[in-house]
Design a protein around this motif. Sequence first.
Motif, PDB file in Angstrom:
ATOM      1  N   SER A   1      -1.290  -1.222  -8.096  1.00  0.00           N
ATOM      2  CA  SER A   1      -0.880  -0.997  -6.122  1.00  0.00           C
ATOM      3  C   SER A   1       1.230   0.112  -7.030  1.00  0.00           C
ATOM      4  O   SER A   1       1.229  -0.081  -7.829  1.00  0.00           O
ATOM      5  N   PHE A   2       1.285   0.521  -6.191  1.00  0.00           N
ATOM      6  CA  PHE A   2       2.094   1.552  -5.956  1.00  0.00           C
ATOM      7  C   PHE A   2       3.407   0.733  -6.414  1.00  0.00           C
ATOM      8  O   PHE A   2       4.140   1.166  -6.893  1.00  0.00           O
ATOM      9  N   CYS A   3       3.920  -0.230  -6.015  1.00  0.00           N
ATOM     10  CA  CYS A   3       5.156  -1.228  -6.066  1.00  0.00           C
ATOM     11  C   CYS A   3       5.299  -1.707  -7.905  1.00  0.00           C
ATOM     12  O   CYS A   3       5.882  -1.568  -8.908  1.00  0.00           O
ATOM     13  N   GLN A   4       3.910  -1.783  -8.376  1.00  0.00           N
ATOM     14  CA  GLN A   4       4.300  -1.910  -9.773  1.00  0.00           C
ATOM     15  C   GLN A   4       4.047  -1.216 -10.451  1.00  0.00           C
ATOM     16  O   GLN A   4       4.965  -0.488 -11.431  1.00  0.00           O
TER      17      GLN A   4
ATOM     18  N   PHE B   1       9.514  -6.283  -5.171  1.00  0.00           N
ATOM     19  CA  PHE B   1       8.484  -6.339  -5.375  1.00  0.00           C
ATOM     20  C   PHE B   1       7.161  -7.308  -5.566  1.00  0.00           C
ATOM     21  O   PHE B   1       6.328  -7.129  -5.452  1.00  0.00           O
ATOM     22  N   ARG B   2       7.675  -9.037  -5.336  1.00  0.00           N
ATOM     23  CA  ARG B   2       6.552  -9.497  -5.267  1.00  0.00           C
ATOM     24  C   ARG B   2       6.779  -9.384  -3.521  1.00  0.00           C
ATOM     25  O   ARG B   2       4.996  -9.973  -3.464  1.00  0.00           O
ATOM     26  N   TYR B   3       7.456  -9.071  -3.276  1.00  0.00           N
ATOM     27  CA  TYR B   3       6.482  -8.994  -1.858  1.00  0.00           C
ATOM     28  C   TYR B   3       6.165  -8.092  -1.650  1.00  0.00           C
ATOM     29  O   TYR B   3       4.418  -8.284  -0.232  1.00  0.00           O
ATOM     30  N   ALA B   4       6.494  -6.434  -2.153  1.00  0.00           N
ATOM     31  CA  ALA B   4       5.354  -5.438  -1.659  1.00  0.00           C
ATOM     32  C   ALA B   4       3.611  -5.577  -2.329  1.00  0.00           C
ATOM     33  O   ALA B   4       2.982  -5.895  -1.838  1.00  0.00           O
TER      34      ALA B   4
END
Length: 315
Positions: free
Chosen positions: A153-156, A280-283
């Motif tokens: 994912s992009f957030c990672q 981060f956790r939500y995304a």
Amino acid sequence: MNQLEALKQFTTVVADTGDFRQLAQFQPRDATTNPSLILKAVQKPDYAPLMQQTVERHRSAELDEIMDRLLVRFGTEILGIIPGRVSTEVDARLSFDTSATIARAERIMRLYRAEGISPDRVLIKVAATWEGIQAAARLEQQGIRTNLTLLFSFCQAVACGQARVQLISPFVGRIYDWYKKSAGGQWDEAARAGANDPGVRSVRQIYQHYKHFGIPTEVMGASFRNTGQILALAGCDLLTISPELLAELAASNAPVQRALDPAHAAGLDLPAVSYDEPSFRYALNEDAMATDKLAEGIRAFAADAIKLEQLLKAV
């Protein structure tokens, strides 16, 4: 010039294998391993003696240490063949434990140093969980370079860039697998190939973000299902490719064009993005594909680590 040679003009080619006897013919700069690849290798007659020797020399050690010594033995053999770096993975069962990941990474590096291997030739692979990314940030501060894996994912990717990790490995093929399975009979292979492949699009977004904002973390596309995915990412910093797909590229003389370009990315109009732990956790939670594939990947690597331990016990 074959496609593999042409690709090397734009991208650093990395071999994705634990089978180091295959490496020389493709002349990759770097190599990556993981528990699944090492498990596959030690079950081949050529590599069984390495496992036996490692166990016999260190039989009094704890099982987890013997496994790390086996991983380092493979890494050391690989580094005797390639000019660059090898990636060696921390046990996936530690993916949600920052301090244990750091301790395991430090031990792996001590074992490499004992073999006379310079730290700049080793990347420690860590799962791109929040805990893994925080571990990597602290390891980087110690001068231990990291490769953040199981990245979907992009957030990672953004969080890894914030942590200033050395390298990330976004998994192209596994993203493709999820979307193809999810679409079922509605999947249109031709329409979702090349630049439109969902895994390719994910890596392109990450690459453009990094290059636009001057983030030094290297992007290494991984987990390819076909050469079309690879060629659609020509120009990515690095691409780690299985021996089977390396052979396909070497056998083709079709033209290769650069697909990713830092100068193009620099000129894009992109929003700045950052994450703290809650966002981060939500995304990640909002991204069903990434949530599924991260959990699945950790489970699979952990299962193969257990199988490898069982083989070590049986020696």
